[in-house]
Design a protein around this motif. Sequence first.
Motif, PDB file in Angstrom:
ATOM      1  N   MET A   1       0.845  -1.196   0.000  1.00  8.64           N
ATOM      2  CA  MET A   1       0.000   0.000   0.000  1.00  8.64           C
ATOM      3  C   MET A   1       0.878   1.243   0.000  1.00  8.64           C
ATOM      4  O   MET A   1       1.867   1.300   0.719  1.00  8.64           O
ATOM      5  CB  MET A   1      -0.904  -0.009   1.242  1.00  8.64           C
ATOM      6  CG  MET A   1      -1.801   1.197   1.360  1.00  8.64           C
ATOM      7  SD  MET A   1      -2.986   1.268   0.004  1.00  8.64           S
ATOM      8  CE  MET A   1      -3.986   2.652   0.510  1.00  8.64           C
ATOM      9  N   GLU A   2       0.526   2.183  -0.829  1.00 12.24           N
ATOM     10  CA  GLU A   2       1.354   3.382  -0.942  1.00 12.24           C
ATOM     11  C   GLU A   2       0.476   4.539  -1.392  1.00 12.24           C
ATOM     12  O   GLU A   2      -0.292   4.404  -2.343  1.00 12.24           O
ATOM     13  CB  GLU A   2       2.470   3.140  -1.966  1.00 12.24           C
ATOM     14  CG  GLU A   2       3.344   4.355  -2.218  1.00 12.24           C
ATOM     15  CD  GLU A   2       4.301   4.124  -3.390  1.00 12.24           C
ATOM     16  OE1 GLU A   2       4.228   3.052  -4.021  1.00 12.24           O
ATOM     17  OE2 GLU A   2       5.096   5.012  -3.675  1.00 12.24           O
ATOM     18  N   THR A   3       0.591   5.651  -0.687  1.00 15.23           N
ATOM     19  CA  THR A   3      -0.195   6.834  -1.034  1.00 15.23           C
ATOM     20  C   THR A   3       0.673   8.080  -0.935  1.00 15.23           C
ATOM     21  O   THR A   3       1.739   8.057  -0.322  1.00 15.23           O
ATOM     22  CB  THR A   3      -1.394   7.019  -0.086  1.00 15.23           C
ATOM     23  OG1 THR A   3      -0.906   7.173   1.248  1.00 15.23           O
ATOM     24  CG2 THR A   3      -2.343   5.837  -0.133  1.00 15.23           C
ATOM     25  N   GLU A   4       0.188   9.147  -1.559  1.00 12.04           N
ATOM     26  CA  GLU A   4       0.834  10.446  -1.402  1.00 12.04           C
ATOM     27  C   GLU A   4      -0.229  11.492  -1.115  1.00 12.04           C
ATOM     28  O   GLU A   4      -1.311  11.473  -1.714  1.00 12.04           O
ATOM     29  CB  GLU A   4       1.603  10.845  -2.665  1.00 12.04           C
ATOM     30  CG  GLU A   4       2.945  10.154  -2.801  1.00 12.04           C
ATOM     31  CD  GLU A   4       3.637  10.485  -4.109  1.00 12.04           C
ATOM     32  OE1 GLU A   4       4.737   9.983  -4.329  1.00 12.04           O
ATOM     33  OE2 GLU A   4       3.067  11.241  -4.915  1.00 12.04           O
ATOM     34  N   ALA A   5       0.109  12.411  -0.213  1.00 12.96           N
ATOM     35  CA  ALA A   5      -0.809  13.489   0.119  1.00 12.96           C
ATOM     36  C   ALA A   5      -0.474  14.738  -0.689  1.00 12.96           C
ATOM     37  O   ALA A   5       0.703  15.084  -0.846  1.00 12.96           O
ATOM     38  CB  ALA A   5      -0.735  13.800   1.619  1.00 12.96           C
TER      39      ALA A   5
ATOM     40  N   ILE B   1       3.561   2.123   9.223  1.00  9.88           N
ATOM     41  CA  ILE B   1       3.500   3.166   8.199  1.00  9.88           C
ATOM     42  C   ILE B   1       4.825   3.927   8.143  1.00  9.88           C
ATOM     43  O   ILE B   1       5.312   4.416   9.156  1.00  9.88           O
ATOM     44  CB  ILE B   1       2.339   4.133   8.470  1.00  9.88           C
ATOM     45  CG1 ILE B   1       1.022   3.341   8.476  1.00  9.88           C
ATOM     46  CG2 ILE B   1       2.318   5.241   7.427  1.00  9.88           C
ATOM     47  CD1 ILE B   1      -0.196   4.175   8.809  1.00  9.88           C
ATOM     48  N   VAL B   2       5.380   4.000   6.932  1.00  5.63           N
ATOM     49  CA  VAL B   2       6.662   4.655   6.704  1.00  5.63           C
ATOM     50  C   VAL B   2       6.432   5.919   5.882  1.00  5.63           C
ATOM     51  O   VAL B   2       5.656   5.909   4.933  1.00  5.63           O
ATOM     52  CB  VAL B   2       7.617   3.706   5.951  1.00  5.63           C
ATOM     53  CG1 VAL B   2       8.928   4.397   5.655  1.00  5.63           C
ATOM     54  CG2 VAL B   2       7.834   2.426   6.744  1.00  5.63           C
TER      55      VAL B   2
ATOM     56  N   SER C   1       3.763   4.634   3.032  1.00  4.35           N
ATOM     57  CA  SER C   1       3.706   3.251   2.584  1.00  4.35           C
ATOM     58  C   SER C   1       3.869   2.338   3.785  1.00  4.35           C
ATOM     59  O   SER C   1       4.121   2.794   4.904  1.00  4.35           O
ATOM     60  CB  SER C   1       4.796   2.988   1.545  1.00  4.35           C
ATOM     61  OG  SER C   1       6.063   3.366   2.052  1.00  4.35           O
ATOM     62  N   LEU C   2       3.732   1.044   3.531  1.00  4.71           N
ATOM     63  CA  LEU C   2       3.883   0.078   4.607  1.00  4.71           C
ATOM     64  C   LEU C   2       5.288  -0.502   4.571  1.00  4.71           C
ATOM     65  O   LEU C   2       5.782  -0.894   3.518  1.00  4.71           O
ATOM     66  CB  LEU C   2       2.855  -1.055   4.459  1.00  4.71           C
ATOM     67  CG  LEU C   2       1.401  -0.651   4.633  1.00  4.71           C
ATOM     68  CD1 LEU C   2       0.501  -1.874   4.484  1.00  4.71           C
ATOM     69  CD2 LEU C   2       1.185   0.003   5.992  1.00  4.71           C
TER      70      LEU C   2
ATOM     71  N   ARG D   1      14.416   2.030  -1.448  1.00  5.70           N
ATOM     72  CA  ARG D   1      14.622   3.441  -1.140  1.00  5.70           C
ATOM     73  C   ARG D   1      14.541   3.743   0.347  1.00  5.70           C
ATOM     74  O   ARG D   1      15.340   4.483   0.893  1.00  5.70           O
ATOM     75  CB  ARG D   1      13.601   4.280  -1.910  1.00  5.70           C
ATOM     76  CG  ARG D   1      13.819   5.759  -1.808  1.00  5.70           C
ATOM     77  CD  ARG D   1      12.880   6.461  -2.747  1.00  5.70           C
ATOM     78  NE  ARG D   1      11.568   5.825  -2.745  1.00  5.70           N
ATOM     79  CZ  ARG D   1      11.086   5.085  -3.729  1.00  5.70           C
ATOM     80  NH1 ARG D   1      11.798   4.908  -4.802  1.00  5.70           N
ATOM     81  NH2 ARG D   1       9.906   4.544  -3.650  1.00  5.70           N
ATOM     82  N   HIS D   2      13.554   3.214   0.995  1.00  4.12           N
ATOM     83  CA  HIS D   2      13.441   3.526   2.423  1.00  4.12           C
ATOM     84  C   HIS D   2      13.325   2.243   3.240  1.00  4.12           C
ATOM     85  O   HIS D   2      12.616   2.192   4.230  1.00  4.12           O
ATOM     86  CB  HIS D   2      12.264   4.449   2.705  1.00  4.12           C
ATOM     87  CG  HIS D   2      10.965   3.919   2.174  1.00  4.12           C
ATOM     88  ND1 HIS D   2      10.424   2.728   2.582  1.00  4.12           N
ATOM     89  CD2 HIS D   2      10.124   4.415   1.252  1.00  4.12           C
ATOM     90  CE1 HIS D   2       9.293   2.535   1.945  1.00  4.12           C
ATOM     91  NE2 HIS D   2       9.091   3.525   1.131  1.00  4.12           N
ATOM     92  N   ALA D   3      14.018   1.200   2.771  1.00  5.60           N
ATOM     93  CA  ALA D   3      13.987  -0.052   3.523  1.00  5.60           C
ATOM     94  C   ALA D   3      14.574   0.176   4.906  1.00  5.60           C
ATOM     95  O   ALA D   3      15.710   0.606   5.040  1.00  5.60           O
ATOM     96  CB  ALA D   3      14.780  -1.123   2.782  1.00  5.60           C
TER      97      ALA D   3
END
Length: 203
Positions: A1-5, A156-157, A179-180, A192-194
């Motif tokens: 799951m991944e979103t942007e505000a 949530i990251v 994202s999760l 990228r953000h592991a």
Amino acid sequence: METEAYLGPEDRASHARSGRTARNAAMFGPPGHAYVYRVYGMYTCLNVVCGPPGSASAVLVRAVAPLEGEDGMRAARVRHDLAARRATRHADGDPAARERIATRVARLPATVLASGPGLVGAAFSVETSLDGVDLCAADAPLRLEEAPEPTDPARIVESARIGIAYAGEPWTSRALRFSLAADPAVSGRPARHAPGPSRSSAT
DNA sequence: AGTTGGATGGTCT
DNA sequence: GACCATCCAACTG
């Protein structure tokens, strides 16, 4: 799951940055409705309007993992890829092309079926005709439903948004992408953000 | 494994 | 006429 505000007209990365236009009108509408736009000619992106009417804030759905309906998502993906191919070449119905696309899509892991904003659009047959529809209406062609179980907030990251270099600081750096952790169903560049110490052993 | 170019059309300058 | 809230195939090393 991944979103942007996307926050509103003050957000230089938002489509609302130049005020209300015909394209982004849905962003200025009521929350819970869809804002759908076309990018690069061949993909659609799905946003959910969030703030009160007029605030023009929205969330871009960048990636999801199927809980159900996986077969339908694959079928929609094949239709999308075939249509895109037809648009590029002048080729008329090429049965071999359909076969190749179907085989490739069938091999995709479920986690990457919709791992990108354009792929979300393809997997759900999102068309610009859905722009402005109420995603919370029971009879809507595309609907939001409550998750079977709530997400653990600790998973949530946050990170910077993708593909908005033109916006300049502070907008390019602000942590408005969510994202999760350890979720394969996110868009490209997964390392990228592991957060973990070893990312090679995981997969 | 990482980079590049191509496809495509609505929107805004 | 340029720019994209993109993706993938075809390159290069």
